[in-house]
Structures are given as C-alpha cells and as structure tokens.
Design an enzyme around this catalytic site. Sequence first.
Site, PDB file in Angstrom:
ATOM      1  N   SER A 147      48.823  42.307  40.825  1.00 40.23           N
ATOM      2  CA  SER A 147      47.513  42.580  40.220  1.00 40.23           C
ATOM      3  C   SER A 147      47.168  44.042  40.413  1.00 40.23           C
ATOM      4  O   SER A 147      47.602  44.684  41.383  1.00 40.23           O
ATOM      5  CB  SER A 147      46.442  41.711  40.886  1.00 40.23           C
ATOM      6  OG  SER A 147      45.135  42.116  40.505  1.00 40.23           O
ATOM      7  N   TYR A 160      42.360  38.580  48.513  1.00 36.49           N
ATOM      8  CA  TYR A 160      43.266  38.436  47.371  1.00 36.49           C
ATOM      9  C   TYR A 160      43.949  39.774  47.077  1.00 36.49           C
ATOM     10  O   TYR A 160      45.170  39.837  46.844  1.00 36.49           O
ATOM     11  CB  TYR A 160      42.480  37.950  46.161  1.00 36.49           C
ATOM     12  CG  TYR A 160      43.235  37.921  44.860  1.00 36.49           C
ATOM     13  CD1 TYR A 160      43.968  36.799  44.492  1.00 36.49           C
ATOM     14  CD2 TYR A 160      43.189  39.000  43.980  1.00 36.49           C
ATOM     15  CE1 TYR A 160      44.655  36.762  43.284  1.00 36.49           C
ATOM     16  CE2 TYR A 160      43.869  38.972  42.778  1.00 36.49           C
ATOM     17  CZ  TYR A 160      44.604  37.850  42.429  1.00 36.49           C
ATOM     18  OH  TYR A 160      45.275  37.833  41.225  1.00 36.49           O
ATOM     19  N   LYS A 164      48.035  40.754  47.120  1.00 34.87           N
ATOM     20  CA  LYS A 164      48.754  41.309  45.975  1.00 34.87           C
ATOM     21  C   LYS A 164      49.423  42.635  46.316  1.00 34.87           C
ATOM     22  O   LYS A 164      50.455  42.992  45.732  1.00 34.87           O
ATOM     23  CB  LYS A 164      47.796  41.462  44.786  1.00 34.87           C
ATOM     24  CG  LYS A 164      47.347  40.127  44.189  1.00 34.87           C
ATOM     25  CD  LYS A 164      48.527  39.291  43.705  1.00 34.87           C
ATOM     26  CE  LYS A 164      48.104  38.060  42.936  1.00 34.87           C
ATOM     27  NZ  LYS A 164      49.253  37.328  42.362  1.00 34.87           N
TER      28      LYS A 164
END
Length: 256
Positions: A147, A160, A164
């Site tokens: 991401s 998160y 990533k």
Amino acid sequence: MSSIALKRLYGKIAVVTASTDGIGLAIAQRLAQEGAKVIISSRKENNVQEAVKKLCSEGLDVKGLVCHVSKAADRQKLFEEAHKIGGLDILVSNAAVNPEVGDVLDCSENSWDKIFEVNVKSSFLLAKEAVPLLRQSKAGRIIFISSIAGFQPFDLLGAYSVSKTALLGLTKAAALQLAPDDITVNCIAPGVIKTKFSSALTSNEDAELEILSRIPLNRLGKPHDISGAVAFLASDDGAYITGENIVIAGGMASRL
C-alpha cells in the site's frame, strides 16, 4: 473492462488470495483474461461462489476455494488445487485486514497481532509454501500487494501502515534468496483505490476531498489500475524485474 487482447499468461497457473472483491478480483480477472488458469479465494463461501460465477460467465478459466490465509490447512488446499491442475507459476498475496482505525501507538495489542498475522506473517508463509511448486515453473512469480501507506503512513491506518512497510522489506529479502531459482519477487503499492476496503478513508465528502488534495491526478484509483501492473510483472515482459516495490498511486508522495 473490455476484453484483453494480450495473452501473455497463456498456460500459466495463478493463485490470488482475497480475490472475490475489489483489487483482488480485478487481478484475478486480468490474469485470467491474459490466459492464466486462476484459483481465487476468500474467507466466505458465498463470496467465492459469486466471484467464480461472475468470472466463468465471462469465459474465464477460474476455480475458487475458501481460504483464511492465517490457517495452514486452508493455504495447503490452495497449493494442492494448483498442483492438481498442473502446478503453480504465479502467487499474488493480496489478503489484508485492518480491524481498528487510529494512530499507530493507540492500536490495541489484539488488533496489532491480527494485522501482522494476516498482512505480514500469512504473506511470508504463502510465499514459503509456494516455493516448491514455483521452483518447478520455468518462470515463477511472487507478487505482494502492499500500500502507499507502507511508504507514507495514514493517521487512521497506523498499524496497518506499518504492516505494509514490512512487505516492502520482505519483497527485497525474498527476491535475493529466490533469484538463483529464476523466481522473481515484486510488490505493488496501490494508492487510495475506490473499494469497500478504502471506505474508512473516503467515507464522506470531506474525507474524500482531503485525500484527493494529496493525489496529483485528482482522482481515486480503480481496481483495474492495479491489475494491469500485476499482469505485467507476472508475464515475460516483467522477467527482468525483481525486488522492486512499485507504487501506483496517481502521483501521491511515496518515500520511506
């Protein structure tokens, strides 16, 4: 999307995780349009059946299995199915979760553990378990989906984002290890793509305008903006690319 004229993946077999919706579904569709036999998966049986029905109705060669990537038995079934139909050439690790929004140091321990179990550990295990089959391929491919948040963390996606970032490092390390086996390992880092998963960032007009202010192309991405790049890396056209993290984010800032 109109039918794809290229058939760069004819005869190839691909496994794509979390591939019944959004970016994963678009990737599975594109790989199949280019000639690959694709095994799609999701945690929910209904989602698998609906996605298989949709893609098969388009004349694509697709099978589907229920797979929770954190479960060893489910991952094993994916690779057993690939072996049954001829082996494995392409692994696309797309599964990810984000059970909690907020700044990184406000994340609960339970959410942190779940995020890293699915987003990082499962990607590592999928790659590790795929290697024996990929070594039998003439041109094995592993593609992780990271991401833009792995480069530039989002406030709402603290933990998160860190997970990533870890995939960027996994890509570099695995690429070095597997290069002697002619297995390439690359990573795609999508920007803000209009999917259910990104709704936390685009849940209202003000939030979407804030995101758009960071995107020079002034639009949110679409799933097919990602799928074409994955197909390129999976094909012979991407044979001399390995260890790379490719950002597809409409020009958003991306620097570690």
